[in-house]
Motif scaffolding. Structure first.
Motif, PDB file in Angstrom:
ATOM      1  N   PRO A  33       0.775  -1.209  -0.025  1.00  0.00           N
ATOM      2  CA  PRO A  33      -0.006   0.061  -0.134  1.00  0.00           C
ATOM      3  C   PRO A  33       0.748   1.462  -0.113  1.00  0.00           C
ATOM      4  CG  PRO A  33      -0.762  -1.546   1.561  1.00  0.00           C
ATOM      5  CD  PRO A  33       0.639  -1.995   1.115  1.00  0.00           C
ATOM      6  N   LYS A  34       0.616   2.314  -0.866  1.00  0.00           N
ATOM      7  CA  LYS A  34       1.328   3.380  -0.781  1.00  0.00           C
ATOM      8  C   LYS A  34       0.508   4.686  -0.664  1.00  0.00           C
ATOM      9  CE  LYS A  34       2.711   1.550  -4.924  1.00  0.00           C
ATOM     10  NZ  LYS A  34       2.394   0.268  -4.682  1.00  0.00           N
ATOM     11  N   GLY A  35      -0.557   4.652  -0.190  1.00  0.00           N
ATOM     12  CA  GLY A  35      -1.304   5.775   0.465  1.00  0.00           C
ATOM     13  C   GLY A  35      -1.545   6.919  -0.516  1.00  0.00           C
ATOM     14  N   GLY A  36      -1.020   8.073  -0.593  1.00  0.00           N
ATOM     15  CA  GLY A  36      -1.342   9.212  -1.561  1.00  0.00           C
ATOM     16  C   GLY A  36      -0.086   9.770  -2.096  1.00  0.00           C
ATOM     17  N   ASP A  37      -0.509  10.293  -3.246  1.00  0.00           N
ATOM     18  CA  ASP A  37       0.383  11.190  -3.854  1.00  0.00           C
ATOM     19  C   ASP A  37       0.216  12.342  -3.881  1.00  0.00           C
ATOM     20  OD1 ASP A  37       2.355  11.866  -5.904  1.00  0.00           O
ATOM     21  OD2 ASP A  37       1.630  10.610  -7.572  1.00  0.00           O
ATOM     22  N   LEU A  38       0.888  13.267  -3.141  1.00  0.00           N
ATOM     23  CA  LEU A  38       0.493  14.692  -2.765  1.00  0.00           C
ATOM     24  C   LEU A  38       1.041  15.729  -3.617  1.00  0.00           C
ATOM     25  CD1 LEU A  38       0.794  14.639   1.263  1.00  0.00           C
ATOM     26  CD2 LEU A  38      -1.126  13.785  -0.519  1.00  0.00           C
TER      27      LEU A  38
ATOM     28  N   VAL B 277       7.143  12.766   2.551  1.00  0.00           N
ATOM     29  CA  VAL B 277       6.081  12.033   1.756  1.00  0.00           C
ATOM     30  C   VAL B 277       6.866  11.802   0.372  1.00  0.00           C
ATOM     31  CG1 VAL B 277       4.185  13.038   2.799  1.00  0.00           C
ATOM     32  CG2 VAL B 277       5.095  14.204   1.049  1.00  0.00           C
ATOM     33  N   ILE B 278       6.506  10.775  -0.295  1.00  0.00           N
ATOM     34  CA  ILE B 278       7.198  10.330  -1.528  1.00  0.00           C
ATOM     35  C   ILE B 278       6.077  10.435  -2.650  1.00  0.00           C
ATOM     36  CG2 ILE B 278       8.043   8.461  -2.722  1.00  0.00           C
ATOM     37  CD1 ILE B 278       9.694   9.437  -0.142  1.00  0.00           C
ATOM     38  N   SER B 279       6.493  11.242  -3.558  1.00  0.00           N
ATOM     39  CA  SER B 279       5.479  11.646  -4.594  1.00  0.00           C
ATOM     40  C   SER B 279       6.140  11.546  -6.014  1.00  0.00           C
ATOM     41  CB  SER B 279       5.257  13.035  -4.602  1.00  0.00           C
ATOM     42  OG  SER B 279       4.803  13.421  -3.142  1.00  0.00           O
ATOM     43  N   THR B 280       5.423  11.552  -7.116  1.00  0.00           N
ATOM     44  CA  THR B 280       5.598  11.066  -8.424  1.00  0.00           C
ATOM     45  C   THR B 280       6.055  12.508  -9.274  1.00  0.00           C
ATOM     46  OG1 THR B 280       3.439  11.226  -9.285  1.00  0.00           O
ATOM     47  CG2 THR B 280       4.257   9.226  -8.468  1.00  0.00           C
ATOM     48  N   ASP B 281       5.294  13.861  -8.879  1.00  0.00           N
ATOM     49  CA  ASP B 281       5.332  14.921  -9.612  1.00  0.00           C
ATOM     50  C   ASP B 281       4.591  14.526 -11.077  1.00  0.00           C
ATOM     51  OD1 ASP B 281       6.117  17.339 -10.101  1.00  0.00           O
ATOM     52  OD2 ASP B 281       8.274  17.106 -10.341  1.00  0.00           O
TER      53      ASP B 281
ATOM     54  N   SER C 126       1.554  10.341   3.957  1.00  0.00           N
ATOM     55  CA  SER C 126       0.777  10.904   2.752  1.00  0.00           C
ATOM     56  C   SER C 126      -0.697  10.984   2.985  1.00  0.00           C
ATOM     57  CB  SER C 126       1.010  10.022   1.493  1.00  0.00           C
ATOM     58  OG  SER C 126       0.478   8.920   1.815  1.00  0.00           O
ATOM     59  N   ILE C 127      -1.265  10.638   3.921  1.00  0.00           N
ATOM     60  CA  ILE C 127      -2.669  10.828   4.297  1.00  0.00           C
ATOM     61  C   ILE C 127      -2.787  11.879   5.312  1.00  0.00           C
ATOM     62  CG2 ILE C 127      -4.643   9.634   5.103  1.00  0.00           C
ATOM     63  CD1 ILE C 127      -3.728   8.952   2.118  1.00  0.00           C
ATOM     64  N   ASN C 128      -1.790  11.615   6.540  1.00  0.00           N
ATOM     65  CA  ASN C 128      -1.897  12.513   7.442  1.00  0.00           C
ATOM     66  C   ASN C 128      -1.496  14.071   7.147  1.00  0.00           C
ATOM     67  OD1 ASN C 128      -2.723  10.536   9.603  1.00  0.00           O
ATOM     68  ND2 ASN C 128      -0.405   9.843   9.585  1.00  0.00           N
ATOM     69  N   TYR C 129      -0.772  14.241   6.395  1.00  0.00           N
ATOM     70  CA  TYR C 129      -0.263  15.454   5.833  1.00  0.00           C
ATOM     71  C   TYR C 129      -1.052  15.833   4.491  1.00  0.00           C
ATOM     72  CZ  TYR C 129       3.202  15.400   9.545  1.00  0.00           C
ATOM     73  OH  TYR C 129       3.900  15.150  10.466  1.00  0.00           O
ATOM     74  N   SER C 130      -1.802  15.555   3.998  1.00  0.00           N
ATOM     75  CA  SER C 130      -2.684  15.687   2.997  1.00  0.00           C
ATOM     76  C   SER C 130      -3.594  16.774   3.231  1.00  0.00           C
ATOM     77  CB  SER C 130      -3.829  14.292   2.524  1.00  0.00           C
ATOM     78  OG  SER C 130      -4.682  14.386   3.550  1.00  0.00           O
ATOM     79  N   PHE C 131      -4.124  17.491   2.329  1.00  0.00           N
ATOM     80  CA  PHE C 131      -5.051  18.935   2.410  1.00  0.00           C
ATOM     81  C   PHE C 131      -6.617  18.344   2.655  1.00  0.00           C
ATOM     82  CE2 PHE C 131      -1.528  21.872   1.108  1.00  0.00           C
ATOM     83  CZ  PHE C 131      -0.855  21.663   2.000  1.00  0.00           C
ATOM     84  N   ILE C 132      -6.852  17.175   2.833  1.00  0.00           N
ATOM     85  CA  ILE C 132      -8.113  16.750   2.825  1.00  0.00           C
ATOM     86  C   ILE C 132      -8.979  17.404   3.816  1.00  0.00           C
ATOM     87  CG2 ILE C 132      -9.872  14.868   3.044  1.00  0.00           C
ATOM     88  CD1 ILE C 132      -7.738  12.979   2.311  1.00  0.00           C
TER      89      ILE C 132
END
Length: 471
Positions: free
Chosen positions: A43-48, A399-403, A438-444
């Motif tokens: 599981p990789k959570g979110g892409d922020l 957090v790890i993201s793709t850009d 990546s979920i906890n620091y999301s802006f949801i």
């Protein structure tokens, strides 16, 4: 990919898997095939840190251009629905009739993405120049791209994307305000915060009188909300939210107008998760107006204190700009603009008082969005030149993201493969922490949605880690 996953499953059967996911990861550190299978399923959570137009792969965009018989510029590989007055443009149908379509398809793929990149142009130019060349294929086709991204995310166990979908369309006439461009820049040269604030106050009042809110409302209700609902983007497997963004290369009045509208939009819609600023950070206006842009974000925060924002800051490296220009961008993004997250942050080692800045980020829970593939291609920064370890040493949330996975021909799985292979002191539990970040620091904005994503992540990890228990 199927063969890799099969290899992974065979390996599991052979060893009986009496170890944990952590111990297994340590065994496969230097085997990219096994790492890929491992992280594909993890599981990789979110892409922020996610740009919509740069995340759609070139193949469907090219297919659309051919199907709708766009014009192709045979020199630049840009496309247009109508034939521009200047340049050597031909329709795709004429290229097909002349037997040249296959050749130009390959040229387009190599121009709209990093496919087969050979260094013939600077990597940063290759990347940033591609957007405007394929942009006409996206207009009117956001739905197809959103569904492509959702399908791909589900396939690689990504449960959330916070994408920068589109600028907010605005035809507001601000020709009567152009004098503010010079006034703002003169005040910025003097770093006169009071003068800048006074000018922004005047501008803000003028923009409000021009009915800025109607543009935000139209965008929220007739674009974002409609697309999101019609496509059923949120379900038990996946959630998407949208960052508003402005373009760094614009003149100050136009940028500020768009920034105000972006903040209004985010303040009034739970689907628009914050604001960002994009375009090459080393561009002429980006560099000249950077401090002014940070003051604009600070001002907008005073008007819309509940709106969160992440800023591209420090996407720079030695040689791309003068050394002194590496010393202050992240500092200003945090200490002046008050950014809630930082995107890229590659020049952190060069920033003035970098240790104090890192401690501040850690203490105030300001995450860094790490984009390993992007930083390697655009900036040529990788491995121990990359500041990942520096952020980790100071306990800055990561957090790890793709850009821009489409242009970069990458995905989220590859980011984690590179992370595990390059930084072998990062264990499984730490990687798992980054996923939860990546979920906890999301802006949801809706806390119940965030809690449900965390609960879902718990269940996904439980199922994943069960694969490593004793048979």
């Amino acid at each position: 990919m199927t063969r890799i996953i099969t290899l992974f499953c065979i390996f599991i059967a052979q060893i009986g898997f009496s170890q944990t996911a952590d111990s297994y990861l340590e065994k496969i550190r230097n085997n990219e095939a096994l790492l890929t299978a491992f992280f594909q399923q993890m599981p990789k959570g979110g892409d922020l840190h996610h740009h919509f137009s740069g995340s759609v792969y070139a193949e469907p965009l090219l297919e659309r251009a051919i199907a709708e018989d766009f014009y192709l510029n045979l020199e630049t590989m840009a496309v247009s629905k109508t034939k521009p007055e200047k340049g050597n443009w031909q329709t795709f149908s004429s290229l097909k009739n002349d037997g040249k379509l296959d050749y130009y398809q390959q040229q387009v793929m190599q121009t709209w993405s990093v496919k087969d990149y050979n260094g013939s142009v600077p990597s940063d130019d290759q990347f940033f120049d591609s957007f405007m060349k394929f942009e006409p294929t996206i207009a009117g086709h956001f739905a197809e791209g959103m569904l492509e991204l959702k399908k791909r995310a589900i396939a690689e166990n990504v449960s959330y994307i916070e994408t920068q979908l589109s600028t907010i369309p605005c035809d507001m006439n601000v020709s009567d305000l152009t004098d503010f461009n010079t006034k703002l820049r003169q005040a910025a040269i003097q770093k006169d915060e009071k003068a800048v604030t006074k000018l922004l106050d005047e501008l803000y009042k003028s923009i409000q009188k021009k009915d800025a809110k109607k543009y935000a409302d139209d965008f929220n209700n007739n674009f974002i909300a409609k697309l999101h609902k019609d496509l059923k983007m949120d379900d038990e497997r996946f959630t998407m939210r949208y960052q508003n963004f402005v373009l760094r290369f614009m003149e100050p009045v136009d940028l500020f107008k768009n920034l105000i509208i972006a903040f209004i939009s985010s303040s009034e819609s739970k689907l628009t998760a914050g604001v960002n600023i994009v375009s090459p950070e080393h561009g002429e206006n980006s560099m000249k107006d950077y401090w002014l842009h940070m003051e604009m974000f600070k001002y907008c925060h005073s008007k819309f204190p509940n709106v969160k924002y992440t800023l591209h800051a420090g996407e720079l490296t030695l040689g791309l700009v003068q050394p002194e220009d590496l010393t202050w961008h992240i500092n200003d993004a945090i200490h002046i603009a008050g950014a809630n997250r930082i995107g890229h942050g590659v020049d952190i080692a060069y920033e003035a008082n970098s240790y104090d800045l890192l401690k501040y980020m850690s203490k105030n829970n300001i995450p860094i969005e790490i984009n390993l593939v992007s930083n390697e291609f655009i900036l040529k920064v990788k491995e121990n030149r990359h500041p990942f370890t520096l952020y980790k040493e100071f306990n800055v949330p990561i957090v790890i993201s793709t850009d821009d996975a489409g242009i970069l021909r990458s995905n989220m799985t590859e980011q984690y493969v590179l992370l595990a292979k390059r930084y072998q002191d990062v264990n499984y539990e730490t990687i798992k922490k980054y996923v939860y970040n990546s979920i906890n620091y999301s802006f949801i904005q809706d806390e119940s949605v965030k809690k449900q994503l965390i609960k879902d992540l718990d269940n996904r990890f439980k199922a994943f880690e069960a694969k490593f228990s004793k048979n």
